[in-house]
Design an enzyme around this catalytic site. Structure first.
Site, PDB file in Angstrom:
ATOM      1  N   HIS A   1       8.441   1.657  -1.211  1.00 34.39           N
ATOM      2  CA  HIS A   1       7.363   1.262  -0.553  1.00 34.39           C
ATOM      3  C   HIS A   1       7.160   2.529   0.316  1.00 34.39           C
ATOM      4  O   HIS A   1       6.995   2.640   1.686  1.00 34.39           O
ATOM      5  CB  HIS A   1       7.424   0.348   0.471  1.00 34.39           C
ATOM      6  CG  HIS A   1       6.154  -0.312   0.981  1.00 34.39           C
ATOM      7  ND1 HIS A   1       4.909   0.078   0.799  1.00 34.39           N
ATOM      8  CD2 HIS A   1       6.133  -0.884   2.287  1.00 34.39           C
ATOM      9  CE1 HIS A   1       3.904  -0.455   1.522  1.00 34.39           C
ATOM     10  NE2 HIS A   1       4.681  -1.129   2.467  1.00 34.39           N
TER      11      HIS A   1
ATOM     12  N   CYS B   1      -0.759  -0.321   5.200  1.00 34.15           N
ATOM     13  CA  CYS B   1      -0.023  -0.505   3.676  1.00 34.15           C
ATOM     14  C   CYS B   1      -1.102  -0.772   2.516  1.00 34.15           C
ATOM     15  O   CYS B   1      -0.749  -0.587   1.444  1.00 34.15           O
ATOM     16  CB  CYS B   1       1.045  -1.653   3.785  1.00 34.15           C
ATOM     17  SG  CYS B   1       2.214  -1.312   4.959  1.00 34.15           S
TER      18      CYS B   1
END
Lengths: 82, 374
Positions: free
Chosen positions: B323, B80
């Site tokens: 996201h 991430c």
């Protein structure tokens, strides 16, 4: 796991062969007397773990090392884990 | 070093494949920078899961094919934190290049949920985590347990974080949740998915792309200065860190503030990587905005809202903006640049400085970047 250096006592959770700091031999420690600290119920299936719910335990050994362990049943903090 | 152009797609479930998603962001960034493709000397691509999700690696060559270019193009991955890490790496190249493009892209929808869950899980440790049933929501739930054991009930504060980010997301037309009303009752009443973690404590699964044009020199009054960008790494498994504080975050932040010659309270806005609401809360403490156990007080007092003293996640954060993993870190920078340019419309805050906090794992990598309006 864990693996501890016989000479300098540094510790790893992965099998790496020899100590990268002093080239000493590593011996494997078998976790014993594990005690449950937290128990998390999981309701999200994945390819590796298709049956839900299952539980992920945070357990610790007498040296304070922490591990995650999968359990099919719920456990309470303080319970022993074999 | 300056950000001279930004471009992004909407985040959400897009009826587009990787080539279209990438092209849209790249085109918009070049237009914003008033540059042409031939002005770009190199491209850095941030992507986490295209190999597993779409069966597509070699994105650098794919992009070269689409854009019909032969310049150096690189793809980097740091789960991430891919966006932040790619941005960090790209800056070193400005000793050689004049203008570079940093592109973050991810397509996460259209897969069976158990397959997606497995693919995302490959970024945790194989033996310590994956074999034990650890998926990332478990990590967030575990942190909640640890935090509550030490500081008491936190779920109401987490609901306020989610609410704030959804309110901000509804002012951001590119956000995944734009146009969707999310109330406090809905958040608190949402089903629990792992431990105490509710559905509305978790960021969604999104597609999207963001592109930045980064230049050695300032191009015009809209160019935003990169004051600092620093990275730190940490343990791959949450089992190797028993606390609720993340060393990699503290280290990266300390390095970035030191490089910038600034203090955390010099920041006028902060983009925090809120993959889960609990992460926003503990990060407030790790960045030094307050002492351990005190973040809830700041939240309840409204200090992190748009009109608060330290606005956090003015674009809705990962929670409401979305996201798409490879694009997330660059979306944070997009928002800070937009705010510092005074172009954020209804969500505009008074800002001359901004900080972006982008993490991977819990927390295996962390990039902290600081930006300033000259």
């Amino acid at each position: 796991m864990p693996y501890k250096c016989n000479k300098c006592k540094k510790q790893w959770m992965h099998k790496i062969g020899k100590c990268i700091f002093c080239d000493g031999e590593l011996h494997e420690i078998i976790p014993e007397n594990l005690e449950v600290m937290h128990c998390i119920e999981v309701n999200i299936p994945s390819k590796q773990h298709p049956e839900v719910p299952y539980y992920v335990l945070q357990v610790k050994d007498k040296s304070g090392n922490i591990y995650f362990r999968k359990s099919k049943t719920q456990k309470k903090p303080g319970e022993k884990w074999a | 070093m300056y950000i001279c152009g930004v471009g992004r797609t909407k985040f959400g479930k897009l009826e587009l494949e990787l080539p279209e998603i990438m092209t849209e962001a790249v085109t918009k960034a070049l237009i914003d920078a008033k540059l042409r493709l031939k002005d770009i000397d190199a491209i850095f691509i941030s992507n986490n899961l295209a190999g597993l999700n779409q069966g597509q690696l070699h994105l650098n060559s794919l992009l070269a094919t689409i854009l019909k270019i032969d310049i150096p193009i690189f793809r980097l991955e740091s789960t991430c934190a891919s966006g932040g890490a790619t941005f960090y790496n790209s800056l070193f190249s400005l000793s050689k290049f004049k203008n570079i493009l940093v592109l973050g892209v991810e397509k996460m929808t259209g897969l069976a949920s158990d397959l997606l869950s497995t693919n995302i899980g490959t970024t945790s440790d194989l033996n310590l985590d994956q074999e034990q049933g650890f998926i990332f929501p478990v990590g967030a739930a575990m942190i909640i347990e640890r935090y509550e054991k030490r500081f008491g009930n936190v779920m109401d504060d987490l609901a306020l974080i989610s609410l704030k980010n959804h309110e901000n997301g509804n002012l951001n037309e590119y956000a995944h949740f734009y146009g969707k009303e999310v109330t406090l009752e809905k958040i608190k009443g949402s089903r629990t998915i792992v431990g105490k973690l509710r559905l509305y404590d978790c960021s969604p699964v999104s597609d999207g792309a963001v592109a930045l044009v980064v230049s050695k020199q300032k191009r015009d009054r809209r160019s935003i200065k990169i004051q600092a960008c620093e990275m730190a790494t940490g343990p791959i498994s949450l089992s190797l860190n028993p606390r609720t504080s993340m060393p990699a975050v503290k280290t990266a932040c300390k390095r970035a503030l030191s490089s910038a010659g600034m203090k955390i309270l010099d920041m006028d806005l902060i983009e925090i990587h809120d993959g889960y609401t609990i992460i926003e809360l503990i990060t407030m403490e790790d960045l030094g905005l307050c002492k351990p156990g005190q973040a809830g007080k700041l939240i309840r007092e409204g200090k992190t809202k748009l009109n608060g003293k330290i606005p956090i996640n003015t674009d809705g954060g990962l929670k409401a903006n979305g996201h798409p993993i490879g694009a997330t870190g660059l979306a944070q920078i997009y928002e800070i640049v937009t705010q510092l340019r005074g172009e954020a419309g209804k969500r505009q805050v008074n800002a001359k400085t901004g900080l972006a906090h982008n993490i991977g794992g819990m927390v295996g990598s962390c990039v902290v970047s600081i930006f300033k309006r000259d």
